[in-house]
Scaffold this motif. Structure first.
Motif, short mmCIF file in Angstrom:
data_model
loop_
_atom_site.label_atom_id
_atom_site.label_comp_id
_atom_site.label_asym_id
_atom_site.label_seq_id
_atom_site.Cartn_x
_atom_site.Cartn_y
_atom_site.Cartn_z
N MET A 1 9.38 -13.04 38.61
CA MET A 1 8.70 -12.01 39.37
C MET A 1 7.40 -12.55 39.98
O MET A 1 7.08 -12.22 41.11
CB MET A 1 8.44 -10.82 38.44
CG MET A 1 7.92 -9.62 39.14
SD MET A 1 9.19 -8.97 40.22
CE MET A 1 8.49 -7.46 40.67
N ARG A 2 6.66 -13.35 39.21
CA ARG A 2 5.41 -13.91 39.73
C ARG A 2 5.65 -14.80 40.93
O ARG A 2 4.89 -14.77 41.90
CB ARG A 2 4.70 -14.74 38.66
CG ARG A 2 3.94 -13.92 37.67
CD ARG A 2 3.15 -14.82 36.78
NE ARG A 2 2.71 -14.08 35.62
CZ ARG A 2 2.20 -14.61 34.54
NH1 ARG A 2 2.10 -15.92 34.44
NH2 ARG A 2 1.82 -13.86 33.54
N GLU A 3 6.73 -15.57 40.85
CA GLU A 3 7.05 -16.46 41.97
C GLU A 3 7.35 -15.64 43.23
O GLU A 3 6.93 -16.03 44.33
CB GLU A 3 8.26 -17.33 41.64
CG GLU A 3 7.95 -18.39 40.62
CD GLU A 3 9.17 -19.24 40.32
OE1 GLU A 3 9.96 -19.52 41.24
OE2 GLU A 3 9.31 -19.63 39.16
N LEU A 4 8.04 -14.55 43.07
CA LEU A 4 8.36 -13.69 44.21
C LEU A 4 7.08 -13.11 44.82
O LEU A 4 6.91 -13.10 46.04
CB LEU A 4 9.28 -12.55 43.77
CG LEU A 4 9.71 -11.57 44.85
CD1 LEU A 4 10.49 -12.30 45.94
CD2 LEU A 4 10.54 -10.46 44.26
N ILE A 5 6.16 -12.66 43.98
CA ILE A 5 4.90 -12.11 44.46
C ILE A 5 4.09 -13.19 45.16
O ILE A 5 3.52 -12.95 46.24
CB ILE A 5 4.11 -11.47 43.31
CG1 ILE A 5 4.85 -10.23 42.82
CG2 ILE A 5 2.69 -11.11 43.74
CD1 ILE A 5 4.30 -9.63 41.54
N ARG A 6 4.03 -14.38 44.61
CA ARG A 6 3.30 -15.48 45.25
C ARG A 6 3.93 -15.86 46.58
O ARG A 6 3.23 -16.12 47.56
CB ARG A 6 3.27 -16.69 44.32
CG ARG A 6 2.35 -16.51 43.15
CD ARG A 6 2.33 -17.74 42.27
NE ARG A 6 1.54 -17.50 41.10
CZ ARG A 6 1.71 -18.08 39.92
NH1 ARG A 6 2.70 -18.96 39.79
NH2 ARG A 6 0.94 -17.80 38.91
#
Length: 47
Positions: A1-6
């Motif tokens: 999820m963090r990668e998607l937000i970044r």
């Protein structure tokens, strides 16, 4: 999820840079749109 937000944040930042570049190029060519349209790539700025 963090990668998607970044990734999404990086896309938004890249788009903003490109919009700024387009507006700078238009201003350098003495084509000033802010008196007609607030944003060159918004609905009102498109032909």
């Amino acid at each position: 999820m963090r990668e998607l937000i970044r990734y999404r944040r990086s896309l938004i930042e890249e788009r903003a840079r490109e919009i700024n570049d387009i507006q700078k190029i238009l201003e350098a060519a003495n084509i000033i749109l802010y008196s007609v349209a607030t944003n060159a790539l918004s609905k009102s700025g498109r032909p």
